[in-house]
Scaffold this motif. Structure first.
Motif, PDB file in Angstrom:
ATOM      1  N   LEU A 141       0.859  -1.250  -0.162  1.00 53.14           N
ATOM      2  CA  LEU A 141      -0.007  -0.088  -0.029  1.00 53.14           C
ATOM      3  C   LEU A 141       0.940   1.327   0.024  1.00 53.14           C
ATOM      4  CD1 LEU A 141      -2.802  -1.004   2.239  1.00 53.14           C
ATOM      5  CD2 LEU A 141      -2.833  -0.885  -0.106  1.00 53.14           C
ATOM      6  N   ARG A 142       2.020   1.193   0.373  1.00 51.20           N
ATOM      7  CA  ARG A 142       3.011   2.372   0.250  1.00 51.20           C
ATOM      8  C   ARG A 142       3.557   2.758  -0.855  1.00 51.20           C
ATOM      9  NH1 ARG A 142       7.773   2.538   4.327  1.00 51.20           N
ATOM     10  NH2 ARG A 142       8.057   4.358   3.231  1.00 51.20           N
ATOM     11  N   GLN A 147       5.284   1.376  -9.082  1.00 45.06           N
ATOM     12  CA  GLN A 147       5.948   0.541  -8.515  1.00 45.06           C
ATOM     13  C   GLN A 147       5.232  -0.823  -7.996  1.00 45.06           C
ATOM     14  OE1 GLN A 147       6.468   3.138  -4.905  1.00 45.06           O
ATOM     15  NE2 GLN A 147       8.512   3.767  -5.677  1.00 45.06           N
ATOM     16  N   ARG A 148       3.861  -0.588  -7.872  1.00 47.91           N
ATOM     17  CA  ARG A 148       3.153  -2.017  -7.831  1.00 47.91           C
ATOM     18  C   ARG A 148       3.455  -2.892  -9.015  1.00 47.91           C
ATOM     19  NH1 ARG A 148      -0.740   1.570  -5.316  1.00 47.91           N
ATOM     20  NH2 ARG A 148      -1.748   1.781  -7.097  1.00 47.91           N
ATOM     21  N   VAL A 443      -3.949  -9.707  -3.936  1.00 48.40           N
ATOM     22  CA  VAL A 443      -5.113  -9.034  -3.557  1.00 48.40           C
ATOM     23  C   VAL A 443      -5.169  -7.375  -3.594  1.00 48.40           C
ATOM     24  CG1 VAL A 443      -6.887  -8.613  -1.578  1.00 48.40           C
ATOM     25  CG2 VAL A 443      -5.826 -10.641  -2.007  1.00 48.40           C
ATOM     26  N   VAL A 444      -4.128  -7.040  -3.311  1.00 47.93           N
ATOM     27  CA  VAL A 444      -3.665  -5.486  -3.646  1.00 47.93           C
ATOM     28  C   VAL A 444      -3.696  -5.143  -5.128  1.00 47.93           C
ATOM     29  CG1 VAL A 444      -1.950  -3.495  -3.292  1.00 47.93           C
ATOM     30  CG2 VAL A 444      -2.208  -5.259  -1.337  1.00 47.93           C
ATOM     31  N   TRP A 445      -3.213  -5.983  -5.846  1.00 52.32           N
ATOM     32  CA  TRP A 445      -3.164  -5.891  -7.468  1.00 52.32           C
ATOM     33  C   TRP A 445      -4.554  -5.796  -7.854  1.00 52.32           C
ATOM     34  CZ3 TRP A 445       1.186 -10.073  -8.722  1.00 52.32           C
ATOM     35  CH2 TRP A 445       2.201  -9.503  -8.722  1.00 52.32           C
ATOM     36  N   SER A 446      -5.350  -6.786  -7.339  1.00 55.33           N
ATOM     37  CA  SER A 446      -6.683  -6.904  -7.832  1.00 55.33           C
ATOM     38  C   SER A 446      -7.423  -5.782  -7.264  1.00 55.33           C
ATOM     39  CB  SER A 446      -7.312  -8.211  -7.290  1.00 55.33           C
ATOM     40  OG  SER A 446      -7.519  -8.050  -6.080  1.00 55.33           O
ATOM     41  N   MET A 447      -7.418  -5.046  -6.513  1.00 58.83           N
ATOM     42  CA  MET A 447      -8.152  -3.988  -6.040  1.00 58.83           C
ATOM     43  C   MET A 447      -7.787  -2.365  -6.381  1.00 58.83           C
ATOM     44  SD  MET A 447      -9.408  -5.399  -2.230  1.00 58.83           S
ATOM     45  CE  MET A 447     -10.230  -3.901  -1.823  1.00 58.83           C
ATOM     46  N   TYR A 448      -6.474  -2.470  -6.703  1.00 61.57           N
ATOM     47  CA  TYR A 448      -6.007  -1.220  -7.042  1.00 61.57           C
ATOM     48  C   TYR A 448      -5.679  -0.715  -8.462  1.00 61.57           C
ATOM     49  CZ  TYR A 448      -5.138   0.680  -2.296  1.00 61.57           C
ATOM     50  OH  TYR A 448      -5.356   1.061  -0.973  1.00 61.57           O
ATOM     51  N   SER A 449      -6.633  -0.716  -9.316  1.00 58.38           N
ATOM     52  CA  SER A 449      -6.436  -0.107 -10.672  1.00 58.38           C
ATOM     53  C   SER A 449      -6.750   1.364 -10.437  1.00 58.38           C
ATOM     54  CB  SER A 449      -7.721  -0.659 -11.629  1.00 58.38           C
ATOM     55  OG  SER A 449      -9.024  -0.347 -11.187  1.00 58.38           O
TER      56      SER A 449
END
Length: 465
Positions: A141-142, A147-148, A443-449
């Motif tokens: 999340l940072r 960077q993701r 999960v972070v990838w999936s939610m942060y478009s």
């Protein structure tokens, strides 16, 4: 240190921390056992990384950041609830506590206060284990959007390294120093893991990751033949690497991974070509299919496909369907509170049928969804339904919008989680720190478009480039 270098280090400090933590987990988190010596390194350092992850959050966070924080805290609270001592009069009325209550009365004359978990020590271990994926989530999340995306090729490289290590293990002796853990599948290609099924799962996850990597590079206008050939040359050997692991579930998950990879790449090509008014080239898909079929046939011909042999062979020692029935009956007997985290082996020893008794013991149900039902009862059902429903909603929102890089990354994350969900039907991969960390990242990838907010439709200004 020059000012420009110092500035770059400050700008990429979060990325450096994430890569360092991922390296730590990959090198020490290949076993799901609580008595693994590598945990003496992993868990204390996880606390250090957790401190670095939480500190910047004191200055504020976005809406989705709060959602992740609440979700992470909820997981810890649910596990911690099983460690709170209950009065003896309340505890004795819970399912399957009568045996321990009789022991207490015989020794102490009354039922003493006890926590809800049948095995409090294992519950503490489960609580500590949750910190590993939670730290990964907070570190992710940072990162900003760019960077993701940069984490994706790093995860792919670690997966390929594990596959290469597994290939070396398959041609070495079963007691080779290439095996990192004392209790492992000696003689099998386990890679960075202790269990061949977990190695196969990671290799299957690489297929949608490779397809997403190529598609993202294409959308960023930086795709070239080298990137495409890298994906083809890295993806084709995964078939024999999965086969030599000896994992039967790996055969099924490999098909799922290939189908998801095809969907990601084809949808990306379709959107890009339609926007440019061009036809979709079919040669990369045809070349990949021919290479995979050839390698599959070659592996079988060389008799190294242990997974293929075990899939069609009989192996009475691993007849998991035989003990899933008594486990289900045990879950109903313990409903609605369950045995508590880590209490499965102790509870199963009470319900184990005489016909399944042997010198070994069952450490897990080899069906993580069933085991969660055993250990957490009704609460587990509610959390699983909510989680799968939420991820399905995210998939629905992103499936038809894969033309942007961030949405492609979202689809990669969803595909990875789907493979892990299916892999958990016949094993317990998400109990290993490596897999749980990769799932947390996914999960972070999936939610942060980049074009989604708390309701997945607007951009969150807190986490963009």
């Amino acid at each position: 240190m020059t000012p420009s270098l110092n500035q770059k280090l400050q700008e990429n400090s979060a990325l450096i921390l994430m890569v360092a933590y991922l390296t730590l987990v990959m090198l020490t988190g290949g076993s799901g056992r609580d008595d693994t010596q590598a945990l003496l390194v992993l868990r204390p350092l996880t606390i250090v990384f957790l401190g670095f992850a939480i500190w910047p959050w004191l200055n504020g966070m976005g809406n989705r950041g709060r959602y992740f924080l609440i979700s992470s805290v909820s997981l810890l609270v649910v596990t911690a609830l099983y460690l709170i001592p209950l009065p003896g009069g309340v505890w004795v009325d819970l399912p399957m506590r009568d045996i321990l209550a009789d022991i207490d009365r015989s020794v102490f004359g009354e039922v003493s206060a006890r926590p809800l978990a049948l095995n409090p020590l294992s519950a503490w271990e489960n609580l500590n284990a949750l910190l590993v994926p939670i730290t990964a989530v907070l570190l992710m999340l940072r990162l900003n959007e760019r960077q993701r995306r940069q984490i994706l090729p790093i995860v792919i490289c670690f997966g390929l390294f594990s596959g290469l290590l597994g290939m070396m293990q398959s041609i070495s002796s079963g007691q080779s120093s290439l095996y990192f853990y004392r209790i492992t599948n000696n003689g099998s290609a386990v890679g960075l893991f202790a269990n061949r099924n977990h190695q196969a799962l990671l290799l299957c996850m690489l297929y949608p990751m490779l397809a997403g990597y190529v598609a993202i590079r294409q959308r960023s206008k930086s795709l070239n033949n080298r990137v495409l050939w890298f994906a083809l040359l890295a993806g084709a050997p995964l078939i024999p690497l999965i086969l030599v692991t000896g994992s039967r579930s790996g055969l099924v998950l490999a098909v799922v991974g290939l189908l998801l990879a095809f969907c990601i790449y084809w949808q990306s090509q379709k959107a890009a070509r339609q926007a440019e008014g061009k036809k979709i080239p079919k040669w990369p898909v045809a070349a990949a299919a021919i290479m995979i079929a050839g390698l599959f046939a070659a592996t079988l011909h060389m008799s190294r496909a242990e997974a293929f042999q075990r899939f069609f062979g009989s192996d009475g020692s691993e007849n998991r369907l035989a003990f899933w029935k008594p486990i289900y009956e045990m879950a109903n007997a313990l409903f609605p509170v369950g045995s508590g985290p880590g209490g499965f082996p102790n509870a199963y020893s009470v319900f184990e049928p005489n016909g399944l008794l042997d010198p070994s013991y069952l450490n897990h149900a080899h069906n993580d969804w069933l085991e969660i039902f055993v250990t957490h009862g009704a609460l587990a059902i509610s959390l699983i339904i909510a989680t799968i429903g939420f991820l399905s909603y995210v998939a629905y929102c992103n499936f038809y919008r894969v033309q942007s890089s961030s949405r492609l990354l979202s689809f990669v994350g969803i595909a990875t989680v789907v493979i892990a969900i299916l892999g958990s039907i016949g094993d317990y991969p998400m109990r290993t720190p490596i897999i749980s960390t990769i799932i947390a990242i996914s999960v972070v990838w999936s939610m942060y478009s980049s074009e989604s907010s708390g309701n997945f439709r607007q951009q969150d200004p807190k986490f963009v480039d």
